[in-house]
Write a protein that holds these residues in place. Sequence first.
Motif, mmCIF file in Angstrom:
data_model
loop_
_atom_site.group_PDB
_atom_site.id
_atom_site.type_symbol
_atom_site.label_atom_id
_atom_site.label_comp_id
_atom_site.label_asym_id
_atom_site.label_seq_id
_atom_site.Cartn_x
_atom_site.Cartn_y
_atom_site.Cartn_z
ATOM 1 N N THR A 210 18.799 -14.354 3.777
ATOM 2 C CA THR A 210 18.700 -12.916 4.055
ATOM 3 C C THR A 210 18.615 -12.611 5.540
ATOM 4 O OG1 THR A 210 16.279 -12.864 3.952
ATOM 5 C CG2 THR A 210 17.480 -12.592 1.863
ATOM 6 N N ARG A 211 18.605 -13.648 6.371
ATOM 7 C CA ARG A 211 18.392 -13.455 7.815
ATOM 8 C C ARG A 211 19.629 -13.820 8.600
ATOM 9 N NH1 ARG A 211 12.469 -13.217 8.970
ATOM 10 N NH2 ARG A 211 13.230 -13.099 11.085
ATOM 11 N N GLN A 212 19.828 -13.092 9.689
ATOM 12 C CA GLN A 212 20.943 -13.349 10.603
ATOM 13 C C GLN A 212 20.462 -13.910 11.934
ATOM 14 O OE1 GLN A 212 24.195 -12.829 9.511
ATOM 15 N NE2 GLN A 212 23.081 -12.521 7.606
ATOM 16 N N ASP A 213 19.172 -14.198 12.033
ATOM 17 C CA ASP A 213 18.579 -14.594 13.314
ATOM 18 C C ASP A 213 18.080 -16.037 13.304
ATOM 19 O OD1 ASP A 213 16.484 -14.163 11.554
ATOM 20 O OD2 ASP A 213 15.294 -12.958 12.953
ATOM 21 N N LYS B 2 17.376 -15.975 18.381
ATOM 22 C CA LYS B 2 17.432 -16.890 17.230
ATOM 23 C C LYS B 2 16.124 -17.654 17.056
ATOM 24 C CE LYS B 2 21.890 -16.283 16.416
ATOM 25 N NZ LYS B 2 22.391 -15.624 15.238
ATOM 26 N N GLU C 238 14.253 -17.649 1.694
ATOM 27 C CA GLU C 238 14.446 -16.390 2.414
ATOM 28 C C GLU C 238 15.499 -16.496 3.520
ATOM 29 O OE1 GLU C 238 9.893 -14.711 2.158
ATOM 30 O OE2 GLU C 238 10.375 -16.206 3.688
ATOM 31 N N LEU D 220 8.731 -19.324 7.518
ATOM 32 C CA LEU D 220 9.821 -18.829 6.675
ATOM 33 C C LEU D 220 10.051 -19.776 5.503
ATOM 34 C CD1 LEU D 220 12.267 -16.741 6.496
ATOM 35 C CD2 LEU D 220 13.612 -18.584 7.527
#
Length: 134
Positions: A114-117, A29, A111, A107
């Motif tokens: 769009t991220r899972q981390d 993460k 955006e 980042l």
Amino acid sequence: MPDVLTLSALVIRDDAGRLLLVRKHGTTKFMQPGGKLEPGETFAAAAVRELEEELGIRVDESGLTDLGRWYGAAANEADTFIDAGIFSCSVRQAPVAAAEIEEVLWLHPDEASTRQDLAPLLTEHILPLLAAMY
């Protein structure tokens, strides 16, 4: 009863509005720079120390803006919560990954969906806080 980590986290944005995030060795993460308080240390002092240790960036406590506290799930430790003192600051130095930092990421908040981390502190508290401020 779950463990609780007491730590400081820094919200750092560049001129394009992007957030400075880090990923520590052996984790998945991305989160704000910062870390655990040492015994007797204030949240602000920990923020200053961790920023220099992790990214080689020097700031003074007087340059920090207190954004409050957050209590919630830890990003990389199961059954663990964090009690985080959150600060923002401006930096002019380029971050250089050091100590336990494996990766640095800039980042844009747009955006993030769009991220899972991304760490819960970022997705559940900081991004909504920034959206309300700007």
